[in-house]
Design a protein around this motif. Sequence first.
Motif, short mmCIF file in Angstrom:
data_model
loop_
_atom_site.label_atom_id
_atom_site.label_comp_id
_atom_site.label_asym_id
_atom_site.label_seq_id
_atom_site.Cartn_x
_atom_site.Cartn_y
_atom_site.Cartn_z
N THR A 153 0.84 -1.19 0.00
CA THR A 153 0.00 0.00 0.00
C THR A 153 0.88 1.24 0.00
O THR A 153 1.82 1.33 0.80
N GLN A 154 0.57 2.18 -0.88
CA GLN A 154 1.33 3.43 -0.91
C GLN A 154 0.84 4.35 0.20
O GLN A 154 -0.34 4.67 0.28
N THR A 155 1.76 4.78 1.05
CA THR A 155 1.41 5.66 2.16
C THR A 155 2.09 7.01 2.07
O THR A 155 1.74 7.93 2.79
N GLY A 156 3.09 7.15 1.20
CA GLY A 156 3.81 8.41 1.07
C GLY A 156 3.65 8.99 -0.31
O GLY A 156 3.39 8.28 -1.29
N SER A 157 3.82 10.29 -0.40
CA SER A 157 3.66 10.99 -1.67
C SER A 157 4.96 10.98 -2.46
O SER A 157 6.04 11.14 -1.89
N LEU A 174 7.61 3.22 -8.01
CA LEU A 174 6.21 3.15 -7.58
C LEU A 174 5.31 2.76 -8.74
O LEU A 174 4.41 1.93 -8.59
N VAL A 175 5.54 3.35 -9.91
CA VAL A 175 4.74 3.02 -11.09
C VAL A 175 4.96 1.55 -11.47
O VAL A 175 4.01 0.84 -11.82
N GLY A 176 6.19 1.09 -11.35
CA GLY A 176 6.50 -0.32 -11.64
C GLY A 176 5.78 -1.27 -10.70
O GLY A 176 5.44 -2.39 -11.10
N LEU A 177 5.56 -0.84 -9.48
CA LEU A 177 4.81 -1.65 -8.52
C LEU A 177 3.30 -1.53 -8.73
O LEU A 177 2.53 -2.23 -8.08
N LYS A 185 -1.17 6.43 -6.76
CA LYS A 185 -2.02 7.31 -5.97
C LYS A 185 -1.91 6.91 -4.51
O LYS A 185 -1.69 5.74 -4.19
N MET A 186 -2.11 7.87 -3.64
CA MET A 186 -2.03 7.62 -2.21
C MET A 186 -3.08 6.57 -1.78
O MET A 186 -4.20 6.58 -2.28
N HIS A 187 -2.69 5.70 -0.89
CA HIS A 187 -3.54 4.68 -0.28
C HIS A 187 -4.03 3.62 -1.27
O HIS A 187 -5.00 2.92 -0.98
N LYS A 188 -3.40 3.51 -2.41
CA LYS A 188 -3.73 2.46 -3.36
C LYS A 188 -3.01 1.18 -2.94
O LYS A 188 -1.87 1.22 -2.52
N LYS A 190 13.54 -0.21 -2.21
CA LYS A 190 13.95 1.10 -2.74
C LYS A 190 13.00 2.22 -2.31
O LYS A 190 13.42 3.35 -2.14
N VAL A 191 11.72 1.90 -2.13
CA VAL A 191 10.74 2.91 -1.75
C VAL A 191 10.07 2.57 -0.42
O VAL A 191 8.91 2.92 -0.19
N GLN A 192 10.81 1.92 0.47
CA GLN A 192 10.23 1.44 1.73
C GLN A 192 9.70 2.56 2.60
O GLN A 192 8.83 2.34 3.44
N HIS A 193 10.19 3.78 2.42
CA HIS A 193 9.71 4.91 3.20
C HIS A 193 8.37 5.45 2.70
O HIS A 193 7.77 6.29 3.35
N MET A 194 7.88 4.95 1.56
CA MET A 194 6.62 5.41 0.98
C MET A 194 5.56 4.33 0.91
O MET A 194 4.47 4.59 0.41
N VAL A 195 5.85 3.12 1.36
CA VAL A 195 4.90 2.01 1.26
C VAL A 195 4.83 1.24 2.57
O VAL A 195 5.74 1.31 3.40
N THR A 196 3.72 0.52 2.75
CA THR A 196 3.62 -0.45 3.84
C THR A 196 3.36 -1.81 3.21
O THR A 196 2.69 -1.90 2.18
N VAL A 197 3.88 -2.85 3.84
CA VAL A 197 3.79 -4.20 3.31
C VAL A 197 3.09 -5.09 4.32
O VAL A 197 3.39 -5.05 5.51
N GLU A 198 2.15 -5.89 3.84
CA GLU A 198 1.45 -6.86 4.67
C GLU A 198 1.62 -8.25 4.08
O GLU A 198 1.59 -8.41 2.87
N GLY A 199 1.76 -9.21 4.95
CA GLY A 199 1.76 -10.59 4.55
C GLY A 199 2.95 -10.98 3.80
O GLY A 199 3.16 -11.86 3.13
#
Length: 58
Positions: free
Chosen positions: A7-11, A23-26, A30-33, A49-58
Amino acid sequence: MATIKVTQTGSPIRRTKDQRATLVGLGLNKMHKTRELEDSPEVRGMIRKVQHMVTVEG
């Protein structure tokens, strides 16, 4: 194959072009997508590479 939820959490504003492209490759632009992606080394590297802008579950 196992999957993970990302989930994207950062801008991406004021971030480098390569971080925006990651981010586009993932599939996140958009925020919260949220995307459910295959758990592979390539995807893990992109997340790292973008761990400061995303959260990962599971």
